[in-house]
Design a protein around this motif. Structure first.
Motif, PDB file in Angstrom:
ATOM      1  N   GLY A   1       1.555   7.868   7.406  1.00 47.11           N
ATOM      2  CA  GLY A   1       1.525   8.705   6.185  1.00 47.11           C
ATOM      3  C   GLY A   1       2.320  10.030   6.279  1.00 47.11           C
ATOM      4  O   GLY A   1       2.694  10.408   5.203  1.00 47.11           O
TER       5      GLY A   1
ATOM      6  N   ASN B   1      -1.397   7.228  -5.983  1.00 50.09           N
ATOM      7  CA  ASN B   1      -1.167   6.044  -5.088  1.00 50.09           C
ATOM      8  C   ASN B   1      -0.296   6.290  -3.939  1.00 50.09           C
ATOM      9  O   ASN B   1       1.061   6.144  -4.014  1.00 50.09           O
ATOM     10  CB  ASN B   1      -0.782   4.980  -6.125  1.00 50.09           C
ATOM     11  N   PHE B   2      -0.944   6.473  -2.974  1.00 48.61           N
ATOM     12  CA  PHE B   2      -0.138   6.831  -1.597  1.00 48.61           C
ATOM     13  C   PHE B   2      -0.105   5.754  -0.794  1.00 48.61           C
ATOM     14  O   PHE B   2      -0.762   5.522   0.094  1.00 48.61           O
ATOM     15  CB  PHE B   2      -0.981   8.151  -0.894  1.00 48.61           C
ATOM     16  N   ASP B   3       0.914   4.843  -1.232  1.00 47.12           N
ATOM     17  CA  ASP B   3       0.983   3.788  -0.420  1.00 47.12           C
ATOM     18  C   ASP B   3       2.475   3.206  -0.829  1.00 47.12           C
ATOM     19  O   ASP B   3       3.049   3.672  -1.995  1.00 47.12           O
ATOM     20  CB  ASP B   3      -0.197   2.583  -0.842  1.00 47.12           C
ATOM     21  N   LEU B   4       3.022   2.339   0.175  1.00 47.41           N
ATOM     22  CA  LEU B   4       4.365   1.817  -0.090  1.00 47.41           C
ATOM     23  C   LEU B   4       4.197   0.638  -1.373  1.00 47.41           C
ATOM     24  O   LEU B   4       3.250   0.116  -1.549  1.00 47.41           O
ATOM     25  CB  LEU B   4       4.942   1.037   1.023  1.00 47.41           C
TER      26      LEU B   4
END
Lengths: 395, 359
Positions: free
Chosen positions: B274, B2-5
């Motif tokens: 990113g 989950n590469f998200d804020l």
């Protein structure tokens, strides 16, 4: 933020690995086809295609799809065959085709048995594709098609073409186009190879003279061809494949810098070369994490926004930087050709870099030039007004 | 994966952004540019939100969050060009959290967490010697020597000083022999000072030598974040200007020449988001990549920020070159981000030395 896969996905990865270990590599005739069929039966390839059309009919799951690509890539096991048929035509038919079209064309396209080419660009219609003039007239139960297509990759090998044809000459330009399927093996289809600056013929011109195709070989309704051609595969797109390729380019460039010399020392020890490699790496790393962002959004079924519009321009910029530095590194070999087989001498390694140097221009142009990409970013990404000329002519 | 804020991180950005916009809009920044007075009300308001203590451990009065949280706030402050001691302060707190003993942490961190006491870092020595390996100021006894380009040194209650051998020491405000000289700096939202020590008392952080490069790397990732935020703001300003300014009877944003320039700028902003996320995230979660990726992120994003600053002046035409045009504020933040903790070329060289592909 979490860059690990959860235990369910890790056990899925184990399953994929075990499957590959058991089945690849294999020997004998048709080993690749057999492996692909097993992979389809196990739900690893053509996940979004129904079983009746030769797919494995799995629910969309971008993270599983990513794991499959990673594991197949690691083992160099054959995945979905490349080509415009499986990647463009089959998904379009799935969305927009009639039942008989799907049954007739999709399964054999997925296995690679049917080869397709794409008939979009014309000599007078490049960036302004919707101005295309190849025309189709209905004659009883058949379309009669006349015109010329260009930049047609693989036309000399193709069984069929999916083609944009003007069938409604009185309609506004985007609404007068239909999406027709055409048998390439018939009189009136003339394919002429188009030699590129690299020296090899990578595409063709295709002349269509009174070419015939059945009335119901149309995808979507009459005049809907423009929309049909915009059908894209969304659910399991390979959002980090591009970044992986740029990362590989940087690695290859670093290897080249170790093999070549400057002032009698390996070029990679030269401070100027190191700076340029590191500059490129800034872009490569940004590309990588942009891919992760995209994958994450895909998995949630959300949009990553304007980033999506930028990735093509972004990756072509990187390829340009890579090729420019490679030309510096190969030095005097920069005077060689991209590798001409007819001379009968084996090509030097540096010639493949020259090929890439030239191809990076082809990539910048194919599928919409960099300037068209900039228009898209400015208009759709930044909300700037549309170009006045383009607005006028679309009415 | 989950590469998200997180929602919390987005909310943090929103809250800090609203506060920055309300307490210190760009008109206010312009007005105060030439005043050397610290905007205490703004710092107090940020302190009320807990900003100074975000990454300080809970047991010492902070929120116990991570470097990525510091970075998302840095992005927001960079977007708004918010003046104040944030960068030096959180790095000083981080140095004490990582390098101090329990007694030192107990003594210093709670005051830093509430923002009642302000911290900063003094790393650079003459000749752009930012890197811990290059520090020569001796910490054997009381300090005698100079540190350059120390942010907010005029208001700092404690200064974390880089010492020979990569060690870290702390000098408190009012210490005998401590002198702070203003520098004629470009970025007036984050003023820097030269600091002189003359037999000045210092307290050594016992784990300083083992942590000073980590503190530097956190700083690099925060600079990358600030640069991303500032780049985004410049782009937004240029787009806004292109949509309103008219020439030849149409808005200039309809001209392809300008559109392409703005598209090129956009491609230098969004794809870098990113990269700074990962550089900050790696500090806490991927330690073996943290040093290299933060060097790459700082070099790349601050370099692009500077270029976007130049492009923004051009996109605004003559007005872009004036003092009254807001572009200059971010242009000078870009100058700070680019130079502070070392220039892009130095970090690029270090990134190559650490690169798997170079060995």
């Amino acid at each position: 933020m979490d860059l690990t896969y959860d235990s369910e996905l890790e056990s899925f990865r184990e399953q994929v690995r075990a499957f590959i270990a058991e089945n690849w590599p294999r020997e004998g005739d048709g080993a690749v086809q057999k492996f692909r069929q097993l992979a389809i039966d196990s739900g690893y390839l053509y996940r979004h295609f129904p079983k009746q059309y030769g797919g494995s009919e799995q629910d969309a799951h971008p993270l599983k799809a990513q794991i499959i690509r990673e594991e197949f890539g690691r083992a160099r096991a054959p995945g979905e065959p490349l080509g415009i048929g499986p990647s463009m035509l089959a998904p379009t038919l799935l969305e927009r085709g009639t039942e008989w079209q799907k049954e007739k064309f999709i399964p054999r396209t997925l296995t690679g048995e049917l080869i397709w080419c794409q008939g979009y660009s014309e000599p007078g219609s490049g960036s302004d594709l919707a101005s295309l003039r190849t025309k189709g007239d209905l004659d009883g139960d058949e379309w009669v098609i006349n015109g010329q297509k260009v930049w047609t990759s693989g036309a000399h090998l193709a069984d069929y073409m999916f083609c944009l044809v003007r069938t409604e000459p009185d309609a506004p330009k985007h609404k007068g186009i239909s999406y027709l399927l055409i048998d390439m093996k018939q009189p009136g289809v003339e394919v002429r190879p188009l030699r590129t600056m690299t020296g090899t013929a990578d595409f063709n011109e295709v002349f269509l003279t009174d070419v015939r195709t059945p009335r119901d070989w149309i995808v979507g309704d009459r005049g809907e061809g423009w929309l049909v051609s915009r059908t894209t595969l969304k659910h399991e797109r390979n959002s980090i494949g591009g970044a992986r390729r740029t990362e590989e380019s940087l690695n290859a460039l670093a290897r080249l810098a170790k093999k070549t010399t400057r002032n009698g020392r390996p070029a990679i020890e030269d401070p100027a070369v190191r700076q340029r490699l590191a500059q490129i790496e800034g872009y490569v790393q940004a590309h990588k994490y942009s891919g992760f962002r995209q994958l994450t959004k895909d998995a949630k079924g959300e949009s990553v926004g304007s980033l999506q519009l930028m990735m093509k321009l972004f990756s072509t910029n990187i390829q340009h930087d890579v090729s420019r530095l490679s030309m510096d590194l190969i030095g005097a070999d920069g005077m060689l050709s991209a590798g001409s087989a007819h001379l009968g001498t084996p090509a030097r390694d540096s010639q493949s870099w020259i090929g890439a140097y030239m191809y990076s221009l082809g990539i910048a142009v194919a599928g919409g030039t960099a300037n068209i990409q900039r228009n898209v970013i400015a208009e759709r990404g930044l909300g700037l007004p549309r170009d006045a000329a383009a607005t006028r002519s679309s009415k | 994966m989950n590469f998200d804020l997180t929602d919390e991180q987005r909310m943090l950005q929103e809250t800090v952004g609203q506060l920055a916009e309300k307490q210190c809009p760009v008109t206010e920044i312009q007005k105060r540019l030439e005043s050397e007075e610290h905007n205490a009300a703004l710092w107090k308001a940020l302190s009320d939100l807990g900003v100074p203590g975000l990454a300080i451990p809970v047991e010492h009065g902070g929120a116990g969050l991570e470097v990525l949280d510091l970075a998302v706030v840095a992005e927001t402050l960079g977007y708004h060009a918010t003046p104040g001691p944030y960068l030096g302060h959180v790095l000083a707190a981080h140095a004490i959290s990582l390098g101090g003993n329990e007694e030192q942490k107990k003594r210093w961190l709670p005051g830093l967490a509430t923002g009642e006491r302000i911290g900063t870092i003094a790393f650079a020595e003459t000749g752009s010697a930012w890197d811990p390996e290059q520090w020569v100021l001796s910490g054997e006894g009381p300090l005698t020597g100079t540190k350059e380009f120390v942010p907010s040194a005029d208001i700092a209650d404690l200064i974390v000083v880089g010492l020979r051998g990569g060690q870290l020491g702390v000098v408190e405000k009012g210490a005998a022999g401590l002198a702070v000289d203003a520098v004629d700096c470009a970025d007036l939202t984050r003023r820097v000072h030269h600091v002189q020590f003359e037999d000045t008392a210092r307290e050594i952080l016992p784990l300083g030598a083992a942590t000073s490069t980590a503190v530097r790397d956190v700083g690099l990732s925060l600079l990358a974040a600030d640069a991303l935020g500032g780049s985004q703001r410049l782009l937004d300003m240029c787009v806004e200007y292109a949509k309103t300014r008219e020439q030849f009877g149409v808005t200039i944003g309809s001209f392809q020449g300008l559109k392409h320039q703005l598209a090129n700028m956009a491609v230098d902003v969004e794809p870098n988001r990113g990269l700074y996320w990962f550089a900050a995230y790696a500090q806490d979660h991927v330690p073996h990549e943290a040093e290299r990726i933060s060097a790459i992120a700082k070099a790349h994003i601050t370099d692009r920020y500077m270029q976007i600053g130049r492009d923004s002046v051009e996109a605004h035409g003559g007005i872009g070159f004036t003092w009254e045009c807001d572009v200059q504020i971010w242009f000078k933040r870009a100058m700070f981000d680019r130079a502070f903790l070392g220039s892009p070329s130095e970090h690029r060289e270090r990134a190559v030395q650490l690169a798997p592909w170079a060995s």
